[in-house]
Design a protein around this motif. Structure first.
Motif, mmCIF file in Angstrom:
data_model
loop_
_atom_site.group_PDB
_atom_site.id
_atom_site.type_symbol
_atom_site.label_atom_id
_atom_site.label_comp_id
_atom_site.label_asym_id
_atom_site.label_seq_id
_atom_site.Cartn_x
_atom_site.Cartn_y
_atom_site.Cartn_z
ATOM 1 N N LYS A 357 27.763 53.615 50.021
ATOM 2 C CA LYS A 357 26.360 53.183 50.124
ATOM 3 C C LYS A 357 25.918 52.352 48.925
ATOM 4 O O LYS A 357 24.836 52.573 48.353
ATOM 5 C CB LYS A 357 25.445 54.393 50.315
ATOM 6 N N CYS A 359 24.707 48.958 47.008
ATOM 7 C CA CYS A 359 23.766 47.895 47.340
ATOM 8 C C CYS A 359 24.485 46.566 47.535
ATOM 9 O O CYS A 359 25.347 46.187 46.732
ATOM 10 C CB CYS A 359 22.727 47.771 46.230
ATOM 11 N N ARG A 375 21.094 46.281 53.890
ATOM 12 C CA ARG A 375 21.688 47.607 54.058
ATOM 13 C C ARG A 375 20.648 48.712 53.766
ATOM 14 O O ARG A 375 20.682 49.772 54.366
ATOM 15 C CB ARG A 375 22.895 47.779 53.132
ATOM 16 N N TYR A 376 19.730 48.433 52.830
ATOM 17 C CA TYR A 376 18.679 49.417 52.526
ATOM 18 C C TYR A 376 17.755 49.579 53.728
ATOM 19 O O TYR A 376 17.336 50.689 54.066
ATOM 20 C CB TYR A 376 17.876 48.985 51.305
ATOM 21 N N GLN A 377 17.463 48.462 54.376
ATOM 22 C CA GLN A 377 16.589 48.517 55.543
ATOM 23 C C GLN A 377 17.228 49.302 56.678
ATOM 24 O O GLN A 377 16.539 49.856 57.534
ATOM 25 C CB GLN A 377 16.257 47.093 55.993
ATOM 26 N N LEU A 378 18.560 49.363 56.689
ATOM 27 C CA LEU A 378 19.296 50.139 57.693
ATOM 28 C C LEU A 378 19.589 51.559 57.207
ATOM 29 O O LEU A 378 20.327 52.303 57.842
ATOM 30 C CB LEU A 378 20.622 49.438 58.038
ATOM 31 N N LYS A 379 19.004 51.903 56.035
ATOM 32 C CA LYS A 379 19.191 53.213 55.411
ATOM 33 C C LYS A 379 20.655 53.473 55.058
ATOM 34 O O LYS A 379 21.142 54.604 55.126
ATOM 35 C CB LYS A 379 18.661 54.329 56.331
ATOM 36 N N LYS A 380 21.336 52.411 54.649
ATOM 37 C CA LYS A 380 22.744 52.523 54.258
ATOM 38 C C LYS A 380 22.964 52.045 52.828
ATOM 39 O O LYS A 380 24.087 51.757 52.434
ATOM 40 C CB LYS A 380 23.622 51.740 55.234
ATOM 41 N N CYS A 381 21.908 51.950 52.047
ATOM 42 C CA CYS A 381 21.978 51.596 50.621
ATOM 43 C C CYS A 381 21.276 52.699 49.844
ATOM 44 O O CYS A 381 20.223 53.201 50.261
ATOM 45 C CB CYS A 381 21.294 50.250 50.381
ATOM 46 N N SER A 382 21.842 53.109 48.733
ATOM 47 C CA SER A 382 21.315 54.236 47.960
ATOM 48 C C SER A 382 20.012 53.911 47.223
ATOM 49 O O SER A 382 19.414 54.802 46.622
ATOM 50 C CB SER A 382 22.362 54.727 46.956
ATOM 51 N N GLY A 383 19.622 52.639 47.223
ATOM 52 C CA GLY A 383 18.304 52.313 46.672
ATOM 53 C C GLY A 383 18.308 51.625 45.327
ATOM 54 O O GLY A 383 17.267 51.561 44.661
ATOM 55 N N THR A 388 15.137 53.054 43.102
ATOM 56 C CA THR A 388 15.212 54.509 43.251
ATOM 57 C C THR A 388 16.547 55.083 42.771
ATOM 58 O O THR A 388 16.681 56.296 42.631
ATOM 59 C CB THR A 388 14.997 54.922 44.719
#
Length: 495
Positions: A357, A359, A375-383, A388
């Motif tokens: 995960k 970025c 990837r964050y928008q798909l909830k697959k990036c740690s932020g 975050t």
């Protein structure tokens, strides 16, 4: 047209007696769907049995191969798919064939081909067939060295043999048999017997390869080269015993289509003796990449290699960059992987980013924008891209993810000489290596290396792996000597 298991009239020994050939024997010819011993199948068998009193019996059968016959084979032989549709499968005539050939000397023109196909057919039926073989093609080469061609067609034309159906199994077997009779009449029993006795000791040697070359093969480590009839390089290999390794090719060719094709084309063998196995491995890899032999595939990797370099950007993120090894120091502790292309390196980065995960912005897989990465928008990036996830945590994650790809750091301050202790002789050269690159081989005098065979090529993946195993694996066969300096004055280009 000969059909399934059709016998022929027994011939009188008075006119067909062979006295120099071990009897009983069979002269065999096959027609097949092609030349690949692993894939292709027999479509016709022709057998001439020669009894101990010299009398003969002839037998042939079409064989249904269980697949379509290529059109060019139909045109060459006249054996069509419709003819074979009612012919027996090999397993149906296997017992008949075995009764006719078992326990007899196996004779054929280019015997490797016919013997290989027969053995493979029996092997598919879980039966191991073995026989002592005689090659009439080899016999022609030995008895008639002044002739330019020794194929069956050349022999038919040379002696004006009466053959009704060329490229039919029994007729071709008969042509080979007639040649045996003529050869014995022209050269005498004693000479033919002497040649057959010599051939028996080396029956697996390719037909076009000189026995003198085989006799001179060294029993030392090194690299060997197989050459074709037109001086084209067919194959490069290595072994700790060149003679043993080369002969192993010849004894196993009937089991493998590639080996059979290779052995049928070999007309010469040359070699380079090395100090040991490591030198042989590296020289083999280098020669294959440089010369690109026809039958080598595995080691023919591109010379330009890429790696992943981790470096911090202005945000404090460790970001992977794809670099060509020629443009950077290959002993960097931040280099990961050896890849044949930028795309392969990028696939690895994308794979670990998905697995951990990471970025896309930090992995340089997407241009940095004011919004979060896709990837964050798909909830697959740690932020990381939205703040975050701390940069330090991202840096630890990507470093850990790439750890298995990390290149080994060169453990010495400069160039070293590698001496292969097991096979080393006083005059054998050392390998000169620096930063996992083989600069060449040479001799060491007072810690100064005089390089006589210069390699000096970009970092090679295969050589790197061999050297890592030899140096960091704690091999007792390798002695490492630090060098004060290198001397290229006497270097000669050999690569």
């Amino acid at each position: 047209m000969l059909g399934y298991g059709q016998p022929h009239t027994r011939q009188s020994a008075k006119y067909y007696m062979l006295r120099s050939f071990p009897l009983p024997a069979v002269v065999i010819d096959l027609e097949t769907t092609g030349a690949n011993v692993s894939y292709d199948r027999i479509i016709e068998i022709g057998i001439i049995e020669i009894d101990e009193d010299g009398s003969t019996r002839k037998w042939s059968s079409l064989v249904n191969p269980g697949r379509d016959v290529p059109s060019f084979i139909e045109q060459l032989t006249g054996i069509t798919n419709s003819l074979l549709s009612t012919a027996p499968r090999f397993e149906q005539i296997a017992k008949e064939v075995l009764l006719r050939i078992r326990g007899k000397r196996f004779i054929a023109h280019n015997v490797r081909f016919d013997y290989g196909f027969i053995r493979n057919e029996f092997s598919r039926l879980a039966y191991t067939f073995k026989a002592s073989v005689i090659c009439s093609l080899k016999l022609s080469r030995r008895l008639y060295p002044h002739e330019s061609a020794h194929g069956l067609q050349a022999i038919i034309q040379r002696y004006n043999l009466h053959i009704t159906k060329r490229h039919r199994a029994l007729d071709d077997a008969d042509a080979a048999y007639q040649f045996l009779l003529i050869a014995e009449q022209e050269h005498g029993v004693e000479k033919v017997s002497a040649i057959l006795s010599h051939e028996k000791k080396s029956s697996t040697i390719p037909t076009a390869l000189s026995h003198d070359v085989v006799a001179s093969l060294p029993q030392q480590p090194g690299v060997y080269y197989f050459w074709g009839t037109n001086a084209e390089l067919l194959y490069v290999g290595k072994g700790i015993n060149i003679r043993k390794r080369v002969l192993s090719h010849f004894s196993s060719d009937h089991k493998n289509a590639k080996e059979m094709r290779l052995c049928q084309q070999i007309s010469n063998v040359t070699w380079d003796i090395t100090a040991g196995e490591l030198s042989a491995l590296i020289l083999e890899s280098c020669k294959i990449k440089q010369l690109k032999p026809i039958f080598n595939r595995k080691l023919r990797r591109p010379r330009v290699l890429y790696s992943i370099l981790l470096q911090k950007n202005d945000k404090g993120w460790l970001t992977p960059a794809i670099v060509q090894l020629a443009d950077t120091a290959s002993n960097s502790s931040s280099l990961y992987g050896l890849f044949p292309s930028k795309n392969k390196a990028k696939e690895t980065i994308r794979s670990i980013s998905h697995e951990h995960k990471l970025c896309y912005y930090a992995c340089d897989l997407e241009a940095i924008m004011q919004r979060p990465c896709t990837r964050y928008q798909l909830k697959k990036c740690s932020g990381l891209c939205v703040g975050t996830l701390p940069a330090s945590e991202h840096n630890d994650t990507i470093t850990t993810a790439l750890h298995s790809f990390a290149l080994k750091v060169w453990p010495f301050s400069g160039a070293v000489a590698l001496r292969e202790i097991e096979h080393q002789h006083d005059n054998d050269p050392f390998l000169i290596v620096n930063n996992w690159q083989v600069l060449g081989s040479g001799r060491v005098q007072n810690s100064v290396a005089v390089i006589t065979n210069k390699y000096d090529e970009p970092l090679d993946k295969d050589a790197y792996q061999y050297l890592v195993k030899a140096i960091l694996g704690g091999s007792k066969k390798i002695h490492v000597q630090a060098l004060l300096s290198l001397n290229y004055e006497h270097a000669v280009e050999t690569m």
